[in-house]
Design an enzyme around this catalytic site. Sequence first.
Site, PDB file in Angstrom:
ATOM      1  N   GLU A 147      35.555   0.069 -11.370  1.00  0.00           N
ATOM      2  CA  GLU A 147      35.154   0.823 -10.174  1.00  0.00           C
ATOM      3  C   GLU A 147      33.646   0.685  -9.956  1.00  0.00           C
ATOM      4  O   GLU A 147      33.162   0.739  -8.824  1.00  0.00           O
ATOM      5  CB  GLU A 147      35.549   2.311 -10.310  1.00  0.00           C
ATOM      6  CG  GLU A 147      35.523   3.062  -8.999  1.00  0.00           C
ATOM      7  CD  GLU A 147      36.213   4.425  -9.055  1.00  0.00           C
ATOM      8  OE1 GLU A 147      37.256   4.618  -8.419  1.00  0.00           O
ATOM      9  OE2 GLU A 147      35.687   5.321  -9.749  1.00  0.00           O
ATOM     10  N   HIS A 192      52.107  -8.126 -31.324  1.00  0.00           N
ATOM     11  CA  HIS A 192      53.541  -8.400 -31.201  1.00  0.00           C
ATOM     12  C   HIS A 192      53.970  -8.420 -29.731  1.00  0.00           C
ATOM     13  O   HIS A 192      55.164  -8.387 -29.440  1.00  0.00           O
ATOM     14  CB  HIS A 192      54.330  -7.332 -31.963  1.00  0.00           C
ATOM     15  CG  HIS A 192      54.046  -7.341 -33.433  1.00  0.00           C
ATOM     16  ND1 HIS A 192      54.667  -8.209 -34.302  1.00  0.00           N
ATOM     17  CD2 HIS A 192      53.166  -6.630 -34.182  1.00  0.00           C
ATOM     18  CE1 HIS A 192      54.208  -8.008 -35.532  1.00  0.00           C
ATOM     19  NE2 HIS A 192      53.280  -7.060 -35.485  1.00  0.00           N
ATOM     20  N   GLY A 249      31.900  10.509 -10.661  1.00  0.00           N
ATOM     21  CA  GLY A 249      33.178  10.925 -11.246  1.00  0.00           C
ATOM     22  C   GLY A 249      33.478  10.194 -12.546  1.00  0.00           C
ATOM     23  O   GLY A 249      33.875  10.790 -13.543  1.00  0.00           O
ATOM     24  N   ARG A 250      33.249   8.876 -12.565  1.00  0.00           N
ATOM     25  CA  ARG A 250      33.613   8.094 -13.758  1.00  0.00           C
ATOM     26  C   ARG A 250      32.603   8.251 -14.889  1.00  0.00           C
ATOM     27  O   ARG A 250      32.789   7.687 -15.969  1.00  0.00           O
ATOM     28  CB  ARG A 250      33.812   6.625 -13.387  1.00  0.00           C
ATOM     29  CG  ARG A 250      32.673   5.989 -12.643  1.00  0.00           C
ATOM     30  CD  ARG A 250      33.088   4.616 -12.112  1.00  0.00           C
ATOM     31  NE  ARG A 250      32.090   3.996 -11.247  1.00  0.00           N
ATOM     32  CZ  ARG A 250      31.980   4.217  -9.938  1.00  0.00           C
ATOM     33  NH1 ARG A 250      32.790   5.079  -9.346  1.00  0.00           N
ATOM     34  NH2 ARG A 250      31.068   3.601  -9.230  1.00  0.00           N
ATOM     35  N   LYS A 302      43.407   5.067   0.995  1.00  0.00           N
ATOM     36  CA  LYS A 302      43.572   6.518   1.210  1.00  0.00           C
ATOM     37  C   LYS A 302      43.876   6.796   2.685  1.00  0.00           C
ATOM     38  O   LYS A 302      44.713   7.628   3.015  1.00  0.00           O
ATOM     39  CB  LYS A 302      42.301   7.271   0.816  1.00  0.00           C
ATOM     40  CG  LYS A 302      42.033   7.301  -0.685  1.00  0.00           C
ATOM     41  CD  LYS A 302      40.778   8.121  -0.977  1.00  0.00           C
ATOM     42  CE  LYS A 302      40.339   7.975  -2.407  1.00  0.00           C
ATOM     43  NZ  LYS A 302      39.084   8.642  -2.717  1.00  0.00           N
ATOM     44  N   GLU A 353      46.032  13.924  -4.042  1.00  0.00           N
ATOM     45  CA  GLU A 353      46.988  14.096  -5.141  1.00  0.00           C
ATOM     46  C   GLU A 353      46.697  15.376  -5.923  1.00  0.00           C
ATOM     47  O   GLU A 353      47.605  16.131  -6.286  1.00  0.00           O
ATOM     48  CB  GLU A 353      46.915  12.906  -6.107  1.00  0.00           C
ATOM     49  CG  GLU A 353      47.271  11.564  -5.502  1.00  0.00           C
ATOM     50  CD  GLU A 353      46.049  10.803  -5.004  1.00  0.00           C
ATOM     51  OE1 GLU A 353      45.187  11.430  -4.347  1.00  0.00           O
ATOM     52  OE2 GLU A 353      45.958   9.595  -5.268  1.00  0.00           O
ATOM     53  N   LYS A 398      35.776  16.626  -8.253  1.00  0.00           N
ATOM     54  CA  LYS A 398      34.380  16.689  -7.813  1.00  0.00           C
ATOM     55  C   LYS A 398      34.320  17.049  -6.323  1.00  0.00           C
ATOM     56  O   LYS A 398      33.602  17.942  -5.912  1.00  0.00           O
ATOM     57  CB  LYS A 398      33.704  15.343  -8.073  1.00  0.00           C
ATOM     58  CG  LYS A 398      32.266  15.291  -7.625  1.00  0.00           C
ATOM     59  CD  LYS A 398      31.636  13.944  -7.968  1.00  0.00           C
ATOM     60  CE  LYS A 398      30.242  13.862  -7.366  1.00  0.00           C
ATOM     61  NZ  LYS A 398      29.592  12.582  -7.642  1.00  0.00           N
TER      62      LYS A 398
HETATM   63  O1  F6P Z   1      39.255   7.479  -5.375  1.00  0.00           O
HETATM   64  C1  F6P Z   1      38.319   7.221  -6.370  1.00  0.00           C
HETATM   65  C2  F6P Z   1      37.674   8.493  -6.851  1.00  0.00           C
HETATM   66  O2  F6P Z   1      36.753   8.929  -5.920  1.00  0.00           O
HETATM   67  C3  F6P Z   1      37.033   8.300  -8.216  1.00  0.00           C
HETATM   68  O3  F6P Z   1      35.788   7.726  -8.141  1.00  0.00           O
HETATM   69  C4  F6P Z   1      37.064   9.691  -8.744  1.00  0.00           C
HETATM   70  O4  F6P Z   1      36.852   9.735 -10.130  1.00  0.00           O
HETATM   71  C5  F6P Z   1      38.447  10.111  -8.329  1.00  0.00           C
HETATM   72  O5  F6P Z   1      38.620   9.535  -7.052  1.00  0.00           O
HETATM   73  C6  F6P Z   1      38.691  11.596  -8.257  1.00  0.00           C
HETATM   74  O6  F6P Z   1      37.807  12.220  -7.385  1.00  0.00           O
HETATM   75  P1  F6P Z   1      37.608  13.786  -7.384  1.00  0.00           P
HETATM   76  O7  F6P Z   1      37.071  14.205  -8.697  1.00  0.00           O
HETATM   77  O8  F6P Z   1      36.671  14.070  -6.249  1.00  0.00           O
HETATM   78  O9  F6P Z   1      38.962  14.414  -7.133  1.00  0.00           O
END
Ligand code: F6P
Length: 526
Positions: free
Chosen positions: A345, A376, A259-260, A494, A206, A200
């Site tokens: 979150e 189990h 995002g979620r 971060k 990463e 987003k």
């Molecule tokens: O670090 C948390 C977060 O902002 C989440 O809320 C989000 O889904 C994820 O990182 C990834 O963010 P992006 O889609 O901006 O890479």
Amino acid sequence: MSHIDEKLRDHAAQISQKTLVELFAEEPQRVQAATFQVAGIYADLSKNHINTQTGELWTQWAAQAGVAEGIAAVVRGDNVNKGEHRPALHHALRAPAEGEFVVNGIDVNIEIRAARRRMQDFAERIRGGTWKGYRDEAISDVVHIGIGGSELGPRLLCEAFAHEADGPKIHFLATPDPVQLQHLMHTLNPATTLLIVASKSFGTEETLANADILRTWLRQHGGEAADNQMLAISANVDKAAAFGIAEERVLPFWDWVGGRFSLWSAIALPFILQNGYAAYEKLLAGAHEMDKHFQTAAIAQNLPAQLALLDAWYNHYFGINNRALILYAHSLAAFPQYLQQLDMESLGKRANRAGKPLDKPSGLIIWGGTGTESQHAFFQLIHQGQRRIPLDFITVKKAPQGLEKAAHIVHGHCLAQAEALMRGRDESDLQEIPEAERYQRTSPGNRPSSTLILDELSPQCLGALIALYEHKTTVLGILYDVNAYDQWGVELGKILAKGTEASLAGEIGAHHDASTAALLKHLKSS
Ligand code: F6P
């Protein structure tokens, strides 16, 4: 303490004196009263510490907390994400998007319709083999690079319907794990691999690191021509362009989708590539049916609201701090992880909507696994440990023809666990065992659970299930008085990661604590 808070506390104290089995004996209509059938989901909440009076008090509680107004505000597109001045419009992404839906001066339906056309076009070209790699061959594999909400949703969908896949093979890459990266680069054919960079913000470290590493790998084999094998899903077209992904290869994402909550958007592209656009439309239809229920049913009949009230009830009045989800459907194994982000979150907050400290606990710890494997593994603690852990048992009614026997085992265990947890067994059930060995075999019982049964493992039913838990989260945000749409807690880690990464690449900085400095030293030693 407010009047309703006092009433709920007193009622919790009273009802705690009765076992679940006693509550069943007291209320013959209990099962009917606590059973819901919505959008292909049968939900039985009767094995919980509730009765008719609880339901009445919950309705007052919801009224006092402003649940109905809160739901209406989300539906209207008010800026419910106050700190960031944004609405939360994920529900608009699964509506038919006909006509206008103007929010903050923008007709979001125009954007949704345009995005859907482009998703469909991309999917047809990639699945149909006309989107070619640098050697003029069709795409065989897709690496979806994204993390958090940009990965958990599409991975859940792709895993759930992998058995019906008829498109390219989808691989998910979230963290820059050197071993996974190496494995992908050794096993995939660069000439037929497409990269999707899903972010987003287009600023997640990463994701950008993984995209850069795999783009370098593609270019090493195919030169600049390989750039056509890379597309993005982002709300930040400028950053995607600066990274080298041209606008015509960027599918949109919007500020008004968290995002979620984003798997209804272009973030679902891997699922569409794997199972086709029609499967995605079915997913939206199922979620939309749940939306209609959520937006119209009174609180007492509103399944998402009742699930939310149940969590808040246990959280605030029973001192319970977690909920386990057990999936008696292997295809939905990724659901607990998906829900962890959605719920934790959204609700893991210590500030109220006015930015002041909360005086009651908010989000629960969400965890879980698949049945029967969990039986189990960790069920021992749920049955005999000293903690009371409420569970959601989730299973699927319809089984493939000829495999009814397997389904009976799975369904049988699902229901038996809920029964055993509620009933327990005492020493009178163990008369044939020597007296000294009886206690260790007893189980206290009186452990609550809800059971949710999907009509079938279909995109519709899964869409409805996900929407159900999303709406539950919305209501919990209102009951807890937290902003369910921000996530400031993840920022500090971060920021500090910049310092630890710099220390790993160069000199160990003097700003680290002694433990971190020693760990860095160990990682850097030869
Ligand atoms: O670090 C948390 C977060 O902002 C989440 O809320 C989000 O889904 C994820 O990182 C990834 O963010 P992006 O889609 O901006 O890479």
